[in-house]
Enzyme design. Structure first.
Site, PDB file in Angstrom:
ATOM      1  N   ALA A  61     -63.821 120.382  44.192  1.00  0.00           N
ATOM      2  CA  ALA A  61     -64.830 120.041  44.862  1.00  0.00           C
ATOM      3  C   ALA A  61     -65.246 120.827  45.558  1.00  0.00           C
ATOM      4  O   ALA A  61     -65.604 122.329  45.588  1.00  0.00           O
ATOM      5  CB  ALA A  61     -64.464 118.505  45.926  1.00  0.00           C
ATOM      6  N   GLY A 100     -60.312 119.060  42.865  1.00  0.00           N
ATOM      7  CA  GLY A 100     -60.827 118.178  42.092  1.00  0.00           C
ATOM      8  C   GLY A 100     -61.202 118.148  41.035  1.00  0.00           C
ATOM      9  O   GLY A 100     -61.246 117.819  39.397  1.00  0.00           O
ATOM     10  N   GLU A 103     -58.075 116.921  39.315  1.00  0.00           N
ATOM     11  CA  GLU A 103     -58.140 115.930  39.322  1.00  0.00           C
ATOM     12  C   GLU A 103     -58.963 114.922  38.301  1.00  0.00           C
ATOM     13  O   GLU A 103     -58.636 114.179  37.482  1.00  0.00           O
ATOM     14  CB  GLU A 103     -58.765 115.163  40.391  1.00  0.00           C
ATOM     15  CG  GLU A 103     -57.471 115.355  41.734  1.00  0.00           C
ATOM     16  CD  GLU A 103     -57.778 115.145  43.372  1.00  0.00           C
ATOM     17  OE1 GLU A 103     -59.715 115.551  43.628  1.00  0.00           O
ATOM     18  OE2 GLU A 103     -57.365 114.543  44.068  1.00  0.00           O
ATOM     19  N   GLU A 123     -55.980 121.181  48.417  1.00  0.00           N
ATOM     20  CA  GLU A 123     -56.488 120.419  49.119  1.00  0.00           C
ATOM     21  C   GLU A 123     -55.916 120.533  50.913  1.00  0.00           C
ATOM     22  O   GLU A 123     -56.554 120.585  51.711  1.00  0.00           O
ATOM     23  CB  GLU A 123     -56.420 119.004  49.203  1.00  0.00           C
ATOM     24  CG  GLU A 123     -57.980 118.483  48.298  1.00  0.00           C
ATOM     25  CD  GLU A 123     -56.996 118.366  46.608  1.00  0.00           C
ATOM     26  OE1 GLU A 123     -56.386 119.540  46.488  1.00  0.00           O
ATOM     27  OE2 GLU A 123     -58.079 118.485  45.414  1.00  0.00           O
TER      28      GLU A 123
HETATM   29  N1  3HC Z   1     -66.577 125.335  46.313  1.00  0.00           N
HETATM   30  C1  3HC Z   1     -67.236 126.177  46.410  1.00  0.00           C
HETATM   31  N2  3HC Z   1     -67.576 126.794  46.604  1.00  0.00           N
HETATM   32  C2  3HC Z   1     -66.064 127.773  45.997  1.00  0.00           C
HETATM   33  C3  3HC Z   1     -65.330 127.017  45.606  1.00  0.00           C
HETATM   34  C4  3HC Z   1     -65.085 126.124  46.315  1.00  0.00           C
HETATM   35  N3  3HC Z   1     -64.128 124.716  45.897  1.00  0.00           N
HETATM   36  N4  3HC Z   1     -64.116 127.743  45.294  1.00  0.00           N
HETATM   37  C5  3HC Z   1     -64.302 128.874  45.147  1.00  0.00           C
HETATM   38  N5  3HC Z   1     -65.992 128.862  45.729  1.00  0.00           N
HETATM   39  C6  3HC Z   1     -66.972 130.291  45.865  1.00  0.00           C
HETATM   40  C7  3HC Z   1     -66.464 131.214  47.536  1.00  0.00           C
HETATM   41  O1  3HC Z   1     -66.770 131.358  48.394  1.00  0.00           O
HETATM   42  C8  3HC Z   1     -67.103 132.292  46.745  1.00  0.00           C
HETATM   43  O2  3HC Z   1     -68.768 131.937  47.004  1.00  0.00           O
HETATM   44  P1  3HC Z   1     -69.405 133.455  47.133  1.00  0.00           P
HETATM   45  O3  3HC Z   1     -69.441 134.192  46.081  1.00  0.00           O
HETATM   46  O4  3HC Z   1     -70.610 133.222  47.955  1.00  0.00           O
HETATM   47  O5  3HC Z   1     -68.877 134.498  48.508  1.00  0.00           O
HETATM   48  C9  3HC Z   1     -67.090 132.173  44.996  1.00  0.00           C
HETATM   49  O6  3HC Z   1     -66.434 130.772  44.958  1.00  0.00           O
HETATM   50  C10 3HC Z   1     -65.991 132.532  44.005  1.00  0.00           C
HETATM   51  O7  3HC Z   1     -64.475 132.250  45.253  1.00  0.00           O
HETATM   52  P2  3HC Z   1     -63.220 133.821  45.838  1.00  0.00           P
HETATM   53  O8  3HC Z   1     -64.031 134.958  46.019  1.00  0.00           O
HETATM   54  O9  3HC Z   1     -62.217 133.239  45.944  1.00  0.00           O
HETATM   55  O10 3HC Z   1     -63.185 133.685  43.635  1.00  0.00           O
HETATM   56  P3  3HC Z   1     -61.814 134.555  43.784  1.00  0.00           P
HETATM   57  O11 3HC Z   1     -62.623 134.437  41.949  1.00  0.00           O
HETATM   58  O12 3HC Z   1     -60.824 135.421  43.823  1.00  0.00           O
HETATM   59  O13 3HC Z   1     -61.232 132.774  43.292  1.00  0.00           O
HETATM   60  C11 3HC Z   1     -60.195 130.281  42.981  1.00  0.00           C
HETATM   61  C12 3HC Z   1     -61.213 132.190  42.804  1.00  0.00           C
HETATM   62  C13 3HC Z   1     -59.294 130.939  42.232  1.00  0.00           C
HETATM   63  C14 3HC Z   1     -60.885 129.802  42.263  1.00  0.00           C
HETATM   64  C15 3HC Z   1     -60.306 130.304  44.982  1.00  0.00           C
HETATM   65  O14 3HC Z   1     -61.917 130.888  45.086  1.00  0.00           O
HETATM   66  C16 3HC Z   1     -60.153 129.186  45.533  1.00  0.00           C
HETATM   67  O15 3HC Z   1     -58.954 129.051  45.493  1.00  0.00           O
HETATM   68  N6  3HC Z   1     -60.959 128.427  45.763  1.00  0.00           N
HETATM   69  C17 3HC Z   1     -60.836 127.525  46.488  1.00  0.00           C
HETATM   70  C18 3HC Z   1     -59.910 126.074  45.584  1.00  0.00           C
HETATM   71  C19 3HC Z   1     -60.124 124.650  46.246  1.00  0.00           C
HETATM   72  O16 3HC Z   1     -59.445 124.707  47.446  1.00  0.00           O
HETATM   73  N7  3HC Z   1     -59.944 123.809  45.174  1.00  0.00           N
HETATM   74  C20 3HC Z   1     -59.996 122.246  46.200  1.00  0.00           C
HETATM   75  C21 3HC Z   1     -61.096 122.512  47.174  1.00  0.00           C
HETATM   76  S1  3HC Z   1     -61.275 120.459  47.953  1.00  0.00           S
HETATM   77  C22 3HC Z   1     -61.211 119.361  46.570  1.00  0.00           C
HETATM   78  O17 3HC Z   1     -61.246 119.277  45.728  1.00  0.00           O
HETATM   79  C23 3HC Z   1     -61.192 118.285  47.140  1.00  0.00           C
HETATM   80  C24 3HC Z   1     -61.189 117.001  45.703  1.00  0.00           C
HETATM   81  O18 3HC Z   1     -59.715 116.475  46.298  1.00  0.00           O
HETATM   82  C25 3HC Z   1     -61.591 115.616  46.114  1.00  0.00           C
END
Ligand code: 3HC
Ligand code: NAI
Length: 694
Positions: A61, A100, A103, A123
Site C-alpha cells: 500500500a 498489499g 495481497e 505490515e
Molecule cells: N509506500 C510509499 N512509498 C514507499 C513505499 C510504500 N509502501 N515503499 C517504498 N517507498 C518509497 C520510499 O519512501 C522511497 O522514497 P524516496 O525515494 O522518495 O525516499 C522509495 O520508495 C524507495 O524506497 P527504498 O529506498 O526503501 O528502496 P529500496 O529499493 O531500498 O527498497 C523496498 C525497496 C524493499 C520495496 C522497500 O522500499 C520497502 O521495504 N518498502 C516498504 C514495503 C512495505 O512495508 N509494504 C507494506 C506496506 S503496508 C500495506 O501494504 C498494507 C496493506 O496490507 C493494506
C-alpha cells in the site's frame, strides 16, 4: 499512465508502472479495477499476466496515504475483483511482493517469481496488520503455522522458500515476462483453480494458538501489531471468509490510526531520508575497494568484521606484533561467535578471516582506499596515527576516525590533505549495530562525505550526519541520560528502580545496567576531558565508583555487584552507602515508574532540541534514528522527538519547567519552546551543520 495492457496472442499482459516501488496509490487501485473490467469483457483473452515495471513488483500500500482517510476503491475490493476475474490472472513477481503487493498476488489465480524475488507481509513493522486479506488468504494457501511465522515477524521469504511453502506456483528461470506468458498459456486451457477465499484453512494441532501467542508476545516486546495479526489469523481459521475479512479490516483501520503505527511510519520515512543529505545530491563518492583499520581492540575488530562482511579486503594495523595477534584473535572470536549463532557457515568464517591481513607496518596502507582509526581515545595517540597515515597513504585515500568524544578537527589538524578526513562513529558491537554517525570536519570535501554515506550503504548501516560537539548526537544525549539517572539516585530512587522504569518504557536495558555492561571508564575519560576544558559534568556517584575502580561487570562490580561468572546484577551495599552520603542534603521522595521515566526521557528531548538548535543534526528525525539504532530507544515510540510530539510538545515543556524549578532538569531550550508554540520542529535549511568546536 500507471497501468498498460498489451496482448501476446491470447494472453493479456497488464504492466504496472508506478515508480519508485509500484505502491498501491488510489490511482493505481482504480486502474487495476478498470483493467479487470476491460479484460473480463474481452473474449479473445484466455489468461492475464500481471507484471511490474522498474525495480520491483508492487511493494505494498502507499504508506504516505496512511495518515489520510482511505479513498475507494479500497484494496480488499481490488483484490476481490482480481480473484473474481473471468480469466486466470498470473502474478509475475520480481524484486519484492510486499504487503498489499502480496495481497494482490494472492487474489491472482497463480503466482510465479524469479529466483531473486522476495515475498512478505511486513505490515507489523509499520504497526499495522495486513488490511486486504493477507491474514485471511495466506493461512488458506500455506497453512496457519507458516502464515503465523510470516505475518507476525513481517520478514519476507525468498522465491525458493515461497515455492516450498506453496506460496508461488513456479520459479521462472530467464526472462520473467517470457516465462510468465508461457506459464499463462499453459494454464489458460485448464479449469480455473478454486479461489483462495473459498478454500478451507488446514487444521492445527491442539495447543497451537496458545503456544504461538506465548512466542509472539515474547518477540513483540511492546509492539501491539504482531499479537493483533495473530488474532486475525486465528479468527480467519475459525470463522468464514467474509467475517474474517471484516475482522481483519476493522483491526487494520484501528491500528492504522494508532500512535505506534504513526511512530513506526515516522521511522520508516526517517530511515529513507537520513542516507540522503540534501547537499550531497549529485556528488559522486570515491571508490572504496579496499580498507584498513588501525587498532584491533573492541571497536577496531568489530569494524574490521563489518568491512569483511561487506566483502572488502581489510588490513589491520596494530602497535606491535603481540597487539596484532590480539587484534586478529578479537576478529576471529567475532566470526566464531557468528558461526555459533548460525549467522554464517564455518567456510564463510574461514574465507572472511583469510581476507584480513594483520601487521604493525603502516607501509601496507600505501594503496588502501579507506582507513578507519580505532585506537585509544587519546588525542596525542590519534594525532600520531594520522601523521603516519598522511605519510604513507595515497593523497586521495579517505581517512576516518572512530572517536567517541574528541574533536575530529583537532585529530586531523596538521595531517596532509585534510579534505579527505572525516569522523565515522560506529557503535558497539560495530558489526551488529546499525547506526553510523558521519561527522564532517571544517575541511571535509563533499565527495569524501559522500563516501561515508556510500560506505554505510555498503555495510547495511543507517547513516546519520552529525556536527561536531562533545559526543556528537548520540553520546551527547547519553551524557544527559546518565546525569539524570544519577540525579534521581540523590532524590530517593535506587539504581534498580531507575533501570526497571526505563525497561518498562521499552529500553532493552536501564542506564545503570548499560553502564555496567559497557564499562564506567569510558564516560570517566570523557568527564576528565570535560573538566580539563573547565566544564563541570555531574556524576558524583559514578566518579566515586570509578575512583574505587568499580568499572562494571568487567571489574566484578559497578552500579551493581556481580558474583564471579554470573552477569545477574545484585543491589550493592557499597553503592547504597555512597548514594546515602551524596544525597544527605537532598529532599527524598517516592517515585512512580512513569515519573522516573519522564525525568530521564524529557531531558533527552530537551538535549535533542538543543542539538537541532545548534545545527549539530540536520533533521529532528535523524536524532530519533540515532537513539533507536544506537541506544535501543523503542522503535514503536519513534525516537525521543516523535515521542515528545505524541505526548504533546506543550505538555513536555510544562513538565520540563516543573522539573527545572525542582532542580531536577535544565529548563526547556528556546527551540523546544518555539516548537511547542508553533506545533513542530523545523529542519536546518540547506544542510549546513554548525559545530560548536568543543
Ligand atoms: N509506500 C510509499 N512509498 C514507499 C513505499 C510504500 N509502501 N515503499 C517504498 N517507498 C518509497 C520510499 O519512501 C522511497 O522514497 P524516496 O525515494 O522518495 O525516499 C522509495 O520508495 C524507495 O524506497 P527504498 O529506498 O526503501 O528502496 P529500496 O529499493 O531500498 O527498497 C523496498 C525497496 C524493499 C520495496 C522497500 O522500499 C520497502 O521495504 N518498502 C516498504 C514495503 C512495505 O512495508 N509494504 C507494506 C506496506 S503496508 C500495506 O501494504 C498494507 C496493506 O496490507 C493494506
Ligand atoms: P580498545 O582499548 O579496546 O582498543 C584500542 C586498540 O588500539 C588497542 O588494541 C591498542 O593496542 C590499539 N592501539 C593503540 N595505539 C595504537 C597505535 N598507535 N597504532 C595502532 N594501534 C594502536 O578501545 P576501543 O573501545 O576499541 O575504542 C577505540 C576507539 O573507538 C576510541 O576512540 C573509542 O572512543 C571509540 N569508540 C568506542 C566505543 C566503545 O563502545 N568501546 C564505541 C564507539 C567508539
Amino acid at each position: 499512465m500507471t497501468v498498460t495492457i498489451a496482448r501476446e496472442g491470447a494472453i493479456a499482459v497488464v504492466t504496472v508502472d508506478n515508480p519508485p516501488v509500484n505502491a498501491l496509490s488510489q490511482a493505481l487501485r482504480q486502474a487495476l479495477v478498470e483493467a479487470v473490467a476491460e479484460l473480463n469483457a474481452d473474449e479473445a483473452v484466455k489468461a492475464v499476466v500481471l507484471i511490474c515495471a522498474g525495480r520491483t513488483f508492487i511493494a505494498g500500500a502507499d504508506v504516505s496515504e496512511f495518515g489520510k482517510p482511505p479513498r475507494p476503491p479500497h484494496l480488499p475490493d481490488v483484490v476481490a475483483c482480481i480473484e473474481d476475474a473471468k480469466r486466470p490472472w498470473v502474478a509475475a513477481i520480481h524484486g519484492s511482493a510486499l504487503g498489499g503487493g502480496l495481497e494482490v498476488a494472492l487474489g491472482c489465480a497463480y503466482r510465479v517469481a524469479v529466483a531473486s524475488a522476495s515475498l512478505g507481509l511486513p505490515e507489523v513493522k509499520l504497526g499495522i496488520i495486513p488490511g486486504a486479506g493477507g491474514t485471511v488468504r495466506l493461512p488458506r494457501l500455506i497453512g496457519p503455522a507458516a502464515a503465523v511465522d510470516m505475518v507476525t515477524s513481517g520478514s519476507p521469504v525468498g522465491a525458493k522458500k515461497a515455492e516450498m511453502l506453496g506460496l508461488i506456483d513456479a520459479v521462472i528461470d530467464g526472462d520473467l515476462r517470457t516465462g510468465a506468458i508461457a506459464f499463462a498459456n499453459d494454464v489458460a486451457e485448464k479449469p480455473l483453480p478454486e479461489p483462495i477465499s473459498r478454500r478451507a484453512v488446514p487444521a492445527v494441532e491442539a495447543g497451537f494458538w496458545e503456544s504461538a501467542e506465548t512466542e509472539v508476545t515474547a518477540k513483540a516486546k511492546r509492539e501491539v501489531a504482531p499479537l493483533k495479526a495473530l488474532s486475525s489469523i486465528r479468527n480467519a481459521s475459525e470463522t468464514d471468509f467474509a467475517d474474517a475479512m471484516a475482522f481483519e479490516r476493522e483491526t487494520f483501520l484501528e491500528l492504522r490510526g494508532s500512535s505506534q503505527a504513526a511512530a513506526l511510519r515516522h521511522v520508516f520515512f526517517a530511515e529513507r531520508a537520513a542516507p540522503r543529505p540534501p547537499e550531497l545530491s549529485g556528488v559522486t563518492p570515491r571508490n572504496v575497494r579496499s580498507a584498513a583499520v588501525v587498532g584491533g581492540g573492541t571497536m577496531g575488530a568489530g569494524i574490521a568484521v563489518a568491512l569483511r562482511d561487506a566483502g572488502l579486503p581489510v588490513v589491520l594495523v596494530e602497535r606491535d606484533k603481540a597487539a596484532v595477534e590480539r587484534g586478529l584473535a578479537n576478529i576471529r572470536a567475532i566470526f566464531d561467535g557468528s558461526v555459533k549463532r548460525g549467522r554464517i557457515t564455518q567456510e564463510a568464517a574461514v574465507e572472511r578471516m583469510a581476507g584480513v591481513t594483520g601487521s604493525e607496518d603502516y607501509g601496507l596502507l600505501s594503496d588502501t582506499d579507506l582507513v578507519i582509526e580505532a585506537v585509544f581515545e587519546d588525542i596525542a595517540v590519534k594525532r600520531t596515527v594520522f601523521t603516519k597515515l598522511s605519510e604513507v597513504c595515497r593523497p586521495d585515500a579517505v581517512l576516518a576516525t572512530n572517536t567517541s568524544y574528541l574533536d575530529p578537527n583537532v585529530i586531523s589538524g596538521g595531517a596532509s590533505h585534510p579534505e579527505r578526513f572525516l569522523g565515522l562513529h560506529f557503535f558497539s558491537p560495530a558489526n551488529v549495530m546499525k547506526l553510523l554517525e558521519i561527522v564532517p570536519t571544517a575541511t571535509t570535501a563533499p565527495d569524501v562525505l559522500a563516501t561515508g554515506f556510500a560506505l554505510a550503504r555498503l555495510l547495511g548501516k543507517i547513516p546519520v550526519r552529525a556536527g561536531i560537539c562533545d559526543g556528537f548526537i548520540g553520546n551527547r544525549i547519553l551524557k544527559v541520560t546518565r546525569a539524570q539517572a544519577e540525579r534521581l539516585l540523590l532524590c530517593g530512587a535506587t539504581p534498580s528502580a531507575v533501570d526497571a522504569a526505563m525497561r518498562a518504557f521499552g529500553l532493552p536495558m536501564g542506564p545503570f545496567e548499560a553502564q555496567d555492561l559497557g564499562g564506567l571508564d569510558i564516560a570517566a575519560f570523557q568527564r576528565k576531558a570535560a573538566r580539563e576544558r573547565g566544564e563541570a559534568p555531574f556524576a558524583p556517584v559514578a566518579d566515586r565508583l570509578c575512583a574505587m575502580e568499580r568499572h562494571g561487570q568487567k571489574s566484578g562490580g559497578g552500579w551493581y555487584d556481580y558474583h564471579p561468572g554470573d552477569r545477574t546484577p545484585k543491589a550493592s551495599d557499597i553503592v547504597a552507602a555512597i548514594i546515602a552520603e551524596e544525597s544527605a542534603v537532598m529532599p527524598q521522595r517516592n517515585w512512580a515508574q512513569g515519573e522516573l521515566a519522564d525525568c530521564i526521557v524529557l531531558p533527552m528531548v530537551n538535549e535533542a532540541a538543543g542539538i537541532l538548535e545548534e545545527g549539530v543534526a540536520l533533521r529532528a528525525s535523524d536524532i530519533d534514528l540515532v537513539k533507536i539504532h544506537g541506544y535501543g530507544f523503542p522503535r514503536c515510540r519513534g525516537g525521543p522527538i516523535q515521542y515528545a510530539k505524541h505526548r504533546g510538545l506543550k505538555t513536555v515543556v510544562a513538565l520540563l519547567e516543573r522539573l527545572s524549578v525542582e532542580g531536577l532538569a535544565d529548563a526547556p531550550c528556546k527551540l523546544l519552546r518555539r516548537a511547542a508554540e508553533s506545533g513542530g520542529f523545523t529542519t536546518v535549511a540547506g544542510g549546513t551543520v554548525i559545530g560548536n568546536g568543543s
